[in-house]
Write a protein that holds these residues in place. Structure first.
Motif, PDB file in Angstrom:
ATOM      1  N   GLU A 155     -47.715  22.800   4.275  1.00 55.56           N
ATOM      2  CA  GLU A 155     -47.376  21.587   3.520  1.00 55.56           C
ATOM      3  C   GLU A 155     -45.884  21.308   3.681  1.00 55.56           C
ATOM      4  N   ALA A 156     -45.094  22.381   3.617  1.00 57.08           N
ATOM      5  CA  ALA A 156     -43.638  22.218   3.707  1.00 57.08           C
ATOM      6  C   ALA A 156     -42.976  23.572   3.921  1.00 57.08           C
ATOM      7  N   VAL A 157     -41.734  23.517   4.439  1.00 59.52           N
ATOM      8  CA  VAL A 157     -40.856  24.685   4.391  1.00 59.52           C
ATOM      9  C   VAL A 157     -39.770  24.315   3.395  1.00 59.52           C
ATOM     10  N   VAL A 158     -39.637  25.133   2.366  1.00 56.59           N
ATOM     11  CA  VAL A 158     -38.648  24.834   1.325  1.00 56.59           C
ATOM     12  C   VAL A 158     -37.505  25.834   1.429  1.00 56.59           C
ATOM     13  N   GLU A 159     -36.324  25.310   1.663  1.00 56.50           N
ATOM     14  CA  GLU A 159     -35.158  26.186   1.780  1.00 56.50           C
ATOM     15  C   GLU A 159     -34.846  26.811   0.431  1.00 56.50           C
ATOM     16  N   GLU A 160     -34.277  27.988   0.454  1.00 55.99           N
ATOM     17  CA  GLU A 160     -33.965  28.745  -0.759  1.00 55.99           C
ATOM     18  C   GLU A 160     -33.230  27.885  -1.791  1.00 55.99           C
ATOM     19  N   ALA A 161     -32.246  27.114  -1.324  1.00 58.06           N
ATOM     20  CA  ALA A 161     -31.421  26.324  -2.247  1.00 58.06           C
ATOM     21  C   ALA A 161     -32.251  25.287  -3.002  1.00 58.06           C
ATOM     22  N   ASP A 162     -33.348  24.827  -2.373  1.00 58.83           N
ATOM     23  CA  ASP A 162     -34.149  23.769  -2.988  1.00 58.83           C
ATOM     24  C   ASP A 162     -35.389  24.310  -3.679  1.00 58.83           C
ATOM     25  N   ALA A 163     -35.538  25.634  -3.692  1.00 59.50           N
ATOM     26  CA  ALA A 163     -36.790  26.216  -4.178  1.00 59.50           C
ATOM     27  C   ALA A 163     -36.744  26.477  -5.682  1.00 59.50           C
ATOM     28  N   ASP A 164     -37.880  26.179  -6.374  1.00 57.21           N
ATOM     29  CA  ASP A 164     -37.987  26.560  -7.787  1.00 57.21           C
ATOM     30  C   ASP A 164     -38.535  27.986  -7.848  1.00 57.21           C
ATOM     31  N   ALA A 165     -38.687  28.500  -9.056  1.00 57.91           N
ATOM     32  CA  ALA A 165     -39.083  29.903  -9.221  1.00 57.91           C
ATOM     33  C   ALA A 165     -40.417  30.202  -8.537  1.00 57.91           C
ATOM     34  N   ALA A 166     -41.361  29.260  -8.640  1.00 59.86           N
ATOM     35  CA  ALA A 166     -42.682  29.491  -8.052  1.00 59.86           C
ATOM     36  C   ALA A 166     -42.579  29.612  -6.532  1.00 59.86           C
ATOM     37  N   VAL A 167     -41.777  28.733  -5.949  1.00 61.94           N
ATOM     38  CA  VAL A 167     -41.640  28.769  -4.480  1.00 61.94           C
ATOM     39  C   VAL A 167     -40.854  30.012  -4.048  1.00 61.94           C
ATOM     40  N   ARG A 168     -39.853  30.369  -4.825  1.00 61.63           N
ATOM     41  CA  ARG A 168     -39.081  31.573  -4.483  1.00 61.63           C
ATOM     42  C   ARG A 168     -39.932  32.825  -4.494  1.00 61.63           C
ATOM     43  N   ALA A 169     -41.008  32.801  -5.246  1.00 62.69           N
ATOM     44  CA  ALA A 169     -41.892  33.969  -5.333  1.00 62.69           C
ATOM     45  C   ALA A 169     -42.777  34.121  -4.088  1.00 62.69           C
ATOM     46  N   ILE A 170     -42.817  33.076  -3.255  1.00 65.39           N
ATOM     47  CA  ILE A 170     -43.639  33.150  -2.035  1.00 65.39           C
ATOM     48  C   ILE A 170     -42.996  34.134  -1.057  1.00 65.39           C
ATOM     49  N   ASP A 171     -43.810  35.062  -0.559  1.00 67.36           N
ATOM     50  CA  ASP A 171     -43.233  36.082   0.323  1.00 67.36           C
ATOM     51  C   ASP A 171     -43.382  35.728   1.801  1.00 67.36           C
ATOM     52  N   GLU A 172     -43.983  34.560   2.088  1.00 59.78           N
ATOM     53  CA  GLU A 172     -44.120  34.158   3.496  1.00 59.78           C
ATOM     54  C   GLU A 172     -42.925  33.272   3.859  1.00 59.78           C
ATOM     55  N   ILE A 173     -42.184  33.700   4.882  1.00 61.66           N
ATOM     56  CA  ILE A 173     -40.939  32.996   5.202  1.00 61.66           C
ATOM     57  C   ILE A 173     -41.003  32.337   6.587  1.00 61.66           C
ATOM     58  N   ASN A 174     -40.131  31.353   6.740  1.00 63.26           N
ATOM     59  CA  ASN A 174     -39.988  30.688   8.034  1.00 63.26           C
ATOM     60  C   ASN A 174     -39.041  31.517   8.897  1.00 63.26           C
ATOM     61  N   VAL A 175     -39.543  31.975  10.028  1.00 61.96           N
ATOM     62  CA  VAL A 175     -38.737  32.825  10.913  1.00 61.96           C
ATOM     63  C   VAL A 175     -37.631  32.015  11.588  1.00 61.96           C
ATOM     64  N   GLY A 176     -37.944  30.754  11.940  1.00 64.35           N
ATOM     65  CA  GLY A 176     -36.960  29.929  12.657  1.00 64.35           C
ATOM     66  C   GLY A 176     -37.325  29.744  14.118  1.00 64.35           C
ATOM     67  N   THR A 177     -38.553  30.094  14.466  1.00 62.67           N
ATOM     68  CA  THR A 177     -39.046  29.932  15.838  1.00 62.67           C
ATOM     69  C   THR A 177     -40.273  29.027  15.787  1.00 62.67           C
ATOM     70  N   TYR A 178     -40.321  28.037  16.667  1.00 58.34           N
ATOM     71  CA  TYR A 178     -41.339  26.986  16.584  1.00 58.34           C
ATOM     72  C   TYR A 178     -41.805  26.566  17.973  1.00 58.34           C
ATOM     73  N   ALA A 179     -43.052  26.100  18.073  1.00 60.04           N
ATOM     74  CA  ALA A 179     -43.510  25.382  19.267  1.00 60.04           C
ATOM     75  C   ALA A 179     -43.776  23.942  18.838  1.00 60.04           C
ATOM     76  N   PHE A 180     -43.097  22.984  19.480  1.00 61.55           N
ATOM     77  CA  PHE A 180     -43.209  21.569  19.104  1.00 61.55           C
ATOM     78  C   PHE A 180     -43.926  20.759  20.171  1.00 61.55           C
ATOM     79  N   ASP A 181     -44.657  19.763  19.708  1.00 58.27           N
ATOM     80  CA  ASP A 181     -45.084  18.667  20.579  1.00 58.27           C
ATOM     81  C   ASP A 181     -43.805  17.867  20.863  1.00 58.27           C
ATOM     82  N   ALA A 182     -43.392  17.848  22.130  1.00 53.42           N
ATOM     83  CA  ALA A 182     -42.062  17.321  22.453  1.00 53.42           C
ATOM     84  C   ALA A 182     -41.918  15.846  22.093  1.00 53.42           C
ATOM     85  N   GLY A 183     -42.982  15.055  22.365  1.00 55.56           N
ATOM     86  CA  GLY A 183     -42.917  13.618  22.070  1.00 55.56           C
ATOM     87  C   GLY A 183     -42.744  13.387  20.571  1.00 55.56           C
ATOM     88  N   TRP A 184     -43.526  14.106  19.811  1.00 54.33           N
ATOM     89  CA  TRP A 184     -43.441  13.983  18.347  1.00 54.33           C
ATOM     90  C   TRP A 184     -42.064  14.412  17.852  1.00 54.33           C
TER      91      TRP A 184
END
Ligand code: UD1
Ligand code: CA
Length: 477
Positions: A155-184
């Protein structure tokens, strides 16, 4: 479609400062297993079969660009306005026929090629606008958190600074590596708005895609430690240990015995032949090549050198040198740069060799120094023999022919040549060339016949024997 034929492209983000390293060296240039961090990233990308990568540089750009050299295209991001801005700049270097773009970070050197392939394959298979690499972390603080939808997509990647307590409790993190559809990616980057901090977040694309009905797909890494980037020197040391272990295991699977991997350090670029044996406390660095059946260690340090088949290097240092087969080195020998050791040589205790060649079967058993010399085959270098190769201003060469016997403590004052089969007495100081087959003794060394002539014969006695050699040349087997 031509786009299907174009290899996926890769953008490596490396413009950030890496503040937590507390270093004057750009983060991606810190060495890991003997190579810069970013080299490992470029290695994995090459193995994954992507096209020539684009590295986005910023902090320390000159040094990073010099280190990357011709391995990748580099583009500068000045100033650093966030990861979305960095990717936008990287994209400008890619041609329009590229269909898929892998984006990763220069500080994630442990990511294996298979991980990149998995992301690219997933993108192709699902047609998702972006595939995110995620990891589960015991302590997810500092990372962007993954908010999943009911169907498992993002649904979204929420950066730490913008995260509320519920989101901060999520233990699944964005690594920073992605495969993109180049046109998109090209179209969508323009829609990313500046965050409160003024940075453009690449991760905002995930929510934008989801709002358009094109949510991101997710690949959750099986091994979080391999996936995540390095932020500080504690993580750097942990990565070093992992990489070393991985390298050692690769060699062991290829038929090399590593007696104690935990005390053995093998750089990524080292090659080792089958049935070689690496004993504990051994360091193999740079582009060293260890031939099959060699035994290295315990306590050996080999850098940028070639070690021949069946050769043994025990408790010794070998730098930028080449050693042939069936040689015994050590303990406590030092081969300095430019040494070439022929087959079956014996280099013993406290022997130092620099920019010299030793022919087949030559022996240098005990505390001696051979520098700037060309030593022939089957020479016996007596204990304590030294090439005096430096006259205070310049280095000079010493040439020692085949089958020469250098008595203990022979000083060779270069430039000087000792001819084939010659012998020097113990303690001789050789200041002039010695003809083949001659024996010289003394200080300065003279041919033994000369000394005989100067020795007066006692009354009525037949001509004297030659002055006996002070001692026989050292011939310790
Ligand atoms: C970013 C992600 C975050 C993720 C984390 C993983 C964003 C907005 N957030 O966080 O979701 O969990 O990585 O480490 O992307 N870089 C540039 N130019 C810039 C800024 C960064 O090239 O202007 C590079 C850095 O050199 C680094 C990478 O991008 O290699 C990530 O930047 P970093 O600041 O470490 O990550 P965050 O933005 O904190
Ligand atoms: Ca940042």
């Amino acid at each position: 479609m031509s786009s299907q034929l174009t290899a996926p492209a890769a953008i490596v983000l490396a413009a950030g400062q890496g503040t937590r390293m507390r270093s004057r060296i750009p983060k991606v240039l810190h060495p890991l297993a003997g190579r810069a961090m970013i080299d490992h990233v470029l290695d994995s990308l090459a193995m994954a079969g992507v096209g020539r990568p684009v590295v986005v540089t910023g902090h320390g750009a000159d040094a990073v660009e010099a280190a990357v050299g011709s391995r990748a295209t580099t583009v500068r991001q000045e100033p650093q306005r966030g990861t979305a801005d960095a990717v936008r700049i990287g994209l400008e270097s890619l041609t329009n026929d590229v269909a898929t773009v892998l984006v990763t970070m220069g500080d994630a050197p442990l990511q294996p090629a298979e991980l990149y392939r998995e992301l690219l394959d997933r993108q192709r298979a699902t047609g998702a606008p972006v595939v995110l690499l995620t990891a589960r972390m015991p302590d997810p603080s500092g990372y962007g958190r993954i908010v999943r939808r009911a169907d498992g997509s993002a649904e979204a990647v929420v950066e730490e600074a913008d995260a509320d307590a519920a989101v901060r409790a999520i233990d699944e993190i964005n690594v920073g590596t992605y495969a993109f559809d180049a046109g998109w990616l090209r179209v969508s980057l323009g829609r990313v708005a500046a965050s409160a901090s003024g940075e453009y977040y690449l991760t905002d694309l995930v929510a934008l895609g989801a709002a358009d009905g094109r949510p991101a797909a997710i690949v959750e890494s099986a091994d979080a430690e391999d996936a995540i980037g390095i932020n500080d020197r504690v993580a750097l040391a942990a990565a070093e240990e992992r990489l070393r272990r991985r390298i050692a295991e690769r060699h062991m699977r290829d038929g090399v015995t590593i007696v104690d991997p935990s005390t053995t350090r093998i750089d990524a670029g080292v090659e080792i032949g089958q049935d070689a044996r690496i004993e504990p406390w051994t360091i193999l660095e740079g582009d060293s090549v260890i031939a099959q059946d060699a035994v290295i260690g315990p306590n050996a340090h080999v850098r940028d050198s070639r070690i021949g088949p069946r050769t043994r290097v025990w408790a010794s240092v070998v730098e930028e040198s080449s050693v042939a087969e069936d040689v015994q080195i050590g303990p406590y020998a030092h081969l300095r740069p430019g040494s070439q050791i022929g087959p079956r040589c014996r280099i013993g205790n406290f022997a130092e060799i620099k920019r010299s060649s030793l022919g087949a079967g030559t022996q240098q058993h005990h505390f001696s120094y051979i520098g700037d010399a060309q030593v022939g085959e089957n020479v016996n270098i007596g204990a304590g023999s030294v090439t005096a190769n430096f006259d205070g201003t310049a280095k000079h060469r010493t040439v020692v022919g085949d089958d020469v016997k250098l008595g203990v403590d022979t000083m060779m004052v270069a430039p000087v040549t000792i001819g084939e089969g010659a012998t020097t007495g113990a303690g001789s100081v050789v200041t002039r060339d010695v003809a083949p087959g001659k024996t010289v003794v003394g200080v300065p060394a003279r041919p033994i016949e000369l000394r005989r002539r100067h020795k007066p014969a006692p009354d009525g006695a037949p001509a004297a024997e030659a002055t006996p050699l002070p001692s026989a040349p050292d011939r310790n087997p």
